[in-house]
Motif scaffolding. Structure first.
Motif, PDB file in Angstrom:
ATOM      1  N   LEU A  13      10.397 -62.801  17.332  1.00  0.00           N
ATOM      2  CA  LEU A  13      10.966 -61.544  16.846  1.00  0.00           C
ATOM      3  C   LEU A  13      12.381 -61.756  16.333  1.00  0.00           C
ATOM      4  N   GLY A  14      13.151 -62.574  17.046  1.00  0.00           N
ATOM      5  CA  GLY A  14      14.519 -62.861  16.597  1.00  0.00           C
ATOM      6  C   GLY A  14      14.537 -63.605  15.274  1.00  0.00           C
ATOM      7  N   TRP A  15      13.649 -64.588  15.134  1.00  0.00           N
ATOM      8  CA  TRP A  15      13.563 -65.347  13.882  1.00  0.00           C
ATOM      9  C   TRP A  15      13.209 -64.434  12.710  1.00  0.00           C
ATOM     10  N   LEU A  16      12.207 -63.540  12.926  1.00  0.00           N
ATOM     11  CA  LEU A  16      11.787 -62.625  11.858  1.00  0.00           C
ATOM     12  C   LEU A  16      12.862 -61.598  11.562  1.00  0.00           C
ATOM     13  N   ILE A  23      12.743 -54.741  12.326  1.00  0.00           N
ATOM     14  CA  ILE A  23      12.525 -54.383  13.726  1.00  0.00           C
ATOM     15  C   ILE A  23      13.754 -53.676  14.277  1.00  0.00           C
ATOM     16  N   ASN A  24      14.925 -54.231  13.984  1.00  0.00           N
ATOM     17  CA  ASN A  24      16.162 -53.590  14.418  1.00  0.00           C
ATOM     18  C   ASN A  24      16.338 -52.232  13.743  1.00  0.00           C
ATOM     19  N   PHE A  25      15.963 -52.154  12.474  1.00  0.00           N
ATOM     20  CA  PHE A  25      16.047 -50.874  11.754  1.00  0.00           C
ATOM     21  C   PHE A  25      15.165 -49.830  12.422  1.00  0.00           C
ATOM     22  N   ALA A  26      13.934 -50.229  12.779  1.00  0.00           N
ATOM     23  CA  ALA A  26      13.024 -49.294  13.438  1.00  0.00           C
ATOM     24  C   ALA A  26      13.568 -48.859  14.794  1.00  0.00           C
ATOM     25  N   ASP A  27      14.149 -49.801  15.522  1.00  0.00           N
ATOM     26  CA  ASP A  27      14.740 -49.461  16.817  1.00  0.00           C
ATOM     27  C   ASP A  27      15.858 -48.434  16.663  1.00  0.00           C
ATOM     28  N   GLN A  28      16.723 -48.662  15.688  1.00  0.00           N
ATOM     29  CA  GLN A  28      17.872 -47.777  15.508  1.00  0.00           C
ATOM     30  C   GLN A  28      17.474 -46.392  15.025  1.00  0.00           C
ATOM     31  N   HIS A  29      16.417 -46.308  14.216  1.00  0.00           N
ATOM     32  CA  HIS A  29      16.061 -45.025  13.595  1.00  0.00           C
ATOM     33  C   HIS A  29      14.825 -44.366  14.205  1.00  0.00           C
ATOM     34  N   LEU A  30      14.167 -45.049  15.135  1.00  0.00           N
ATOM     35  CA  LEU A  30      13.015 -44.442  15.792  1.00  0.00           C
ATOM     36  C   LEU A  30      13.152 -44.458  17.317  1.00  0.00           C
ATOM     37  N   ARG A  31      13.493 -45.608  17.859  1.00  0.00           N
ATOM     38  CA  ARG A  31      13.513 -45.746  19.312  1.00  0.00           C
ATOM     39  C   ARG A  31      14.798 -45.212  19.929  1.00  0.00           C
TER      40      ARG A  31
END
Length: 418
Positions: A13-16, A23-31
């Motif tokens: 996940l870190g590499w991608l 993934i970070n974008f989804a976390d910030q704007h969804l989670r």
């Protein structure tokens, strides 16, 4: 040169995420997205609308694989889908009833925005994008309704496209372009099929912009007061993902009842008769979600005047943030506004009912009165209420009514930006 961004994730996940930080974008704007803690189930309808849009596109793509956009074969291809394609009947009923439920959800979503002042500063662009989505939905639904090429499809297309001929100077040219000739026919059907397939993807683009605008200033809330720090907010997940999933479950139960027990309830029987240009149905009506606008169209005897009013009934929503000058957002603290708002809801229901009635007897008069109130609400009542209405006191923060279980007073009216 190395990028400044440092991914918070490890392993694959870190590499991608280091190379594509979705993934970070989804976390910030969804989670982890901070959301007002007092949102009610009325806020479920925004996410429901997005889910229905995905369902409509998925079923539409599959149906398009089996549909034939030709006047000699369109009606027959629909019957083939219903009878010969594996689960074709289910796909078509999901798509057909999904259109009606899409409008139900969006109308509730917009009326919630009207009541709680979600169109006010600084969310004017958010509201305007919502109105654009509504216009795209209406165009998409109208073109989709013509595709079965039944009696109501053909004559509905004839009536609606003829409206453009009332526009001075270039109206006739626009009408002929829509027809692809000098009457509704095969070129018309092919144009509408192409546009019906294309417009949902434009809706997706408008929805993405709508979400960007939403996340710029965050969601409005029932008090209409901006959150004051972390004490007024909670992460979107799990608090509102669970709430949205519950709302989705209730919606799917209601939707399934119509889907399996009354799939044709919101349709018109004449559309199960093949289109015949030589036989006019006794009463041409659009789908139920267009009936209020159809009544407004018929409210003026003049053709051009009716067309202007009909389009104006939607376009006036763009100006709403500047027509309502009250410094208080939420209708919860506006006692006079609340009464006129519920009259507006009743008025729209009356407009829809009158649209389904023949244009004779007392119905045209009722339609004219209801049309007059609709425009008076936006052009006269809201501006005057902004000057003369005395709102109730509001709480200091959204946490106080949430924790105390009441919306007891606190502060005097402030600016709309609050």
């Amino acid at each position: 040169m190395a990028a400044d961004y440092q991914t918070p994730y490890k392993g694959v996940l870190g590499w991608l995420d280091d190379r594509l930080p979705v993934i970070n974008f989804a976390d910030q704007h969804l989670r982890f997205y901070p959301t007002p803690k007092n949102l009610t189930y009325a806020w479920n309808f925004g996410s429901l609308a997005g889910i229905i849009l995905v369902i409509m596109i998925a079923t539409g793509v599959v149906l398009a694989m089996h549909y034939t956009p030709h006047v000699d074969h369109a009606f027959g291809s629909i019957q083939k889908i219903m009878r010969d394609v594996n689960y074709g009947w289910l796909l078509r009923y999901i798509h057909m009833n999904g259109a009606s439920f899409f409008f139900i959800v969006v109308y509730i979503h917009m009326f919630r925005g009207l009541y709680y002042g979600s169109y006010k500063q600084p969310r004017e662009v958010l509201w305007g994008l919502g109105v654009i989505i509504l216009l795209l939905m209406m165009a998409t639904a109208f073109m989709g309704y013509t595709l079965p090429w039944g009696q109501m499809s053909f004559w509905g297309a004839t009536v609606i496209t003829n409206m453009f001929s009332a526009v001075p100077i270039f109206g006739d040219e626009v009408t002929r372009w829509l027809w692809g000739g000098f009457a509704v026919g095969n070129p018309t059907l092919q144009r509408f099929f192409s546009l019906h397939y294309l417009l949902p993807f434009l809706i997706v683009g408008a929805v993405l912009l709508h979400l960007v605008a939403l996340h710029r200033y965050g969601s409005n809330n029932p008090t209409g007061i901006e959150p004051k720090g972390q004490q007024d907010q909670v992460p979107f997940h799990p608090y509102y993902t669970i709430k949205d999933l519950f709302g989705l479950g209730v919606f799917l139960i209601v939707f399934s009842v119509f889907l399996f027990y009354a799939p044709n309830y919101m349709g018109h029987a004449d559309n199960y008769v093949p289109a015949d240009p030589l036989v006019t149905p006794p009463h041409i009506v659009p789908e139920w979600y267009f009936l209020p606008f159809y009544t407004i169209l018929r409210a003026v005897p003049d053709k051009l005047g009716g067309v202007v009013l009909m389009f104006g009934s939607v376009l006036i929503l763009f100006a709403l943030p500047w027509l309502d000058r009250s410094p208080v957002r939420s209708g919860r603290y506006r006692p006079i506004f609340k009464q006129f708002f519920w009259l507006l809801v009743l008025d729209v229901i009356v407009l829809g009912y009158v649209g389904a009635m023949p244009p004779s007897g007392i119905w045209p008069t009722i339609g004219q009165v209801a049309t007059a109130y609709y425009f008076a609400y936006f052009l006269v009542i809201l501006p005057l209420l902004g000057v003369f209405e005395r709102p109730k006191p509001r709480p200091h923060s959204i946490s106080k009514p949430v924790l105390s279980g009441s919306a007891q007073p606190a502060i005097a009216p402030a600016s709309p930006a609050e």
